[in-house]
Design an enzyme around this catalytic site. Structure first.
Site, PDB file in Angstrom:
ATOM      1  N   LYS A   1       0.834  -1.207   0.000  1.00  0.00           N
ATOM      2  CA  LYS A   1       0.000   0.000   0.000  1.00  0.00           C
ATOM      3  C   LYS A   1       0.874   1.265   0.000  1.00  0.00           C
ATOM      4  CE  LYS A   1      -2.194  -1.444   3.719  1.00  0.00           C
ATOM      5  NZ  LYS A   1      -1.719  -2.830   3.800  1.00  0.00           N
ATOM      6  N   THR A   2       1.850   1.303   0.900  1.00  0.00           N
ATOM      7  CA  THR A   2       2.757   2.456   0.963  1.00  0.00           C
ATOM      8  C   THR A   2       3.583   2.565  -0.313  1.00  0.00           C
ATOM      9  OG1 THR A   2       2.893   2.208   3.365  1.00  0.00           O
ATOM     10  CG2 THR A   2       4.596   3.532   2.313  1.00  0.00           C
TER      11      THR A   2
ATOM     12  N   ASP B   1      -1.103   7.004   6.425  1.00  0.00           N
ATOM     13  CA  ASP B   1      -1.100   5.566   6.707  1.00  0.00           C
ATOM     14  C   ASP B   1      -1.979   5.297   7.933  1.00  0.00           C
ATOM     15  OD1 ASP B   1      -0.466   2.943   6.319  1.00  0.00           O
ATOM     16  OD2 ASP B   1       1.566   3.071   7.124  1.00  0.00           O
TER      17      ASP B   1
ATOM     18  N   THR C   1      -5.351  -1.086   7.163  1.00  0.00           N
ATOM     19  CA  THR C   1      -5.467  -2.549   7.240  1.00  0.00           C
ATOM     20  C   THR C   1      -6.862  -2.951   7.711  1.00  0.00           C
ATOM     21  OG1 THR C   1      -4.546  -2.434   9.478  1.00  0.00           O
ATOM     22  CG2 THR C   1      -3.010  -2.914   7.689  1.00  0.00           C
TER      23      THR C   1
ATOM     24  N   ARG D   1       6.578  -8.251   1.796  1.00  0.00           N
ATOM     25  CA  ARG D   1       7.394  -7.801   2.932  1.00  0.00           C
ATOM     26  C   ARG D   1       8.016  -8.984   3.662  1.00  0.00           C
ATOM     27  NH1 ARG D   1       4.257  -4.169   6.935  1.00  0.00           N
ATOM     28  NH2 ARG D   1       4.404  -2.701   5.199  1.00  0.00           N
TER      29      ARG D   1
END
Length: 339
Positions: free
Chosen positions: A73-74, A118, A167, A227
């Site tokens: 997302k980031t 975020d 999230t 990640r």
């Protein structure tokens, strides 16, 4: 607190093994659409949205990304800024405690800038109310003073794009969610092949030589999450470096065994939850509070960190009566399944 990243530079990625670990996650982040692997439908929609906005010489409409942690997302927010040549101001929901914090960010923007928030679901409700007119009309309503002498001043804001990530999309209020007119995009888990491509790219940047067996081994344990895959790659690189061995399938197995990650990516915490349900509660059904008490873990940790992957693999079921370990879960841990 917020920080500004100037994305007008298009520097080539050049990193050595002596680069500090803290910068590696940023270095591994794709800087072009071609480098961003997976999420093809989202990329196609974003390209249309951004291209149309650039042709009209307008900032893109507000966008929100949601999905489990570690899916990119980031990275997408940074990529949008990089591709459009805009500056991006980065902050998070918990960091914007007061209306003044939001005002200081928005009033210091230049026309066309991007604001990335975020974990927006953790935004203060009073701040959220002030954000509505900023997103919708480009104005900031600030109340000065208290009581009968209070007055409202309205500040004109430069045109900007808000990109948010969360999230937990369900915790966003409906009015806030509806103001993301550019789109609400859900990031999906990655396939095994996509994870292998991501690992191959990361290995090239880190200067790590991987054979196909090692790639497969890491990808199969990466929980379908980039990640996690990159984290395992770095730890396998460290293991091979310390033991003076190549990053092979065997060294990957040994490195991940030290981290207590099994062949399908379960951690010791994941396995402990399954084992306790089987051995102490006959495989279930058993309630979340009881599992938390038996494992000494927080309910939120079990529900948001451990359970999703177990359910995704079909090792655990969430029923109205509680959690139940499936036959597949019994077999994975080596227990005999009795219907």
């Amino acid at each position: 607190m917020s920080s500004t990243l100037n994305t007008n530079d298009n520097e080539d990625i050049d990193v050595s093994l002596t680069k500090e670990e803290g910068h590696l996650d940023h270095t591994l982040r794709p800087s072009m659409w071609e480098d961003y692997i997976g999420q093809e439908n989202i990329k196609a929609n974003l390209k249309i949205l951004l291209t149309a906005a650039q042709e009209r010489n307008h900032p893109a409409e507000h966008i929100i990304f949601y999905g489990p942690p570690g899916l990119g997302k980031t990275t997408l927010a940074h990529l949008i800024a990089k591709e459009t040549g805009r500056q991006i101001k980065i902050t998070s929901g918990p960091a914007i405690e007061k209306v003044g914090d939001l005002a200081s960010i928005l009033t210091n923007l230049s026309s066309g800038d991007i604001v990335f928030i975020d974990e927006i679901h953790r935004l203060n409700k009073m701040v959220e109310e002030v954000l509505y007119p900023a997103m919708e009309s480009g104005v900031l309503d600030i109340i000065i003073g208290k009581g009968p002498s209070a007055r409202t001043i309205q500040l004109e804001l430069p045109a900007f794009t808000l990109i948010a990530a969360t999230t937990r999309i369900a915790l966003l209020s409906a009015p806030l969610r509806s103001r993301f007119s550019g789109g609400v995009f859900r990031l999906e888990f990655y396939t095994h092949e996509e994870i292998k491509k991501i690992l191959a790219r990361s290995a090239k940047i880190l200067g790590v030589v991987l054979d196909d067996g090692a790639l497969d081994e890491i990808a199969s344990r990466a929980r379908f999450t980039p990640r996690t895959a990159n984290y395992f790659l770095k730890r396998c690189r460290d293991y091979a470096q310390v033991h003076k061995t190549p990053v092979s399938k065997e060294s990957v197995k040994k490195a991940l065994a030290l981290l207590e990650i099994d062949e399908i990516g379960l951690s010791s915490s994941d396995r402990r939850v399954l084992e306790i349900i089987i051995t102490k509660f006959n495989g279930g059904p058993v309630g979340l509070k009881t599992i938390a008490a038996a494992t000494s873990d927080e309910e939120a940790t079990i529900e948001e960190v451990i359970e999703p992957y177990l359910i995704q693999l079909g090792l655990l079921e969430r029923t109205a009566r509680g959690r139940t370990v499936t036959e597949k879960g019994y077999q994975h841990l080596g227990f005999e399944y009795d219907k």
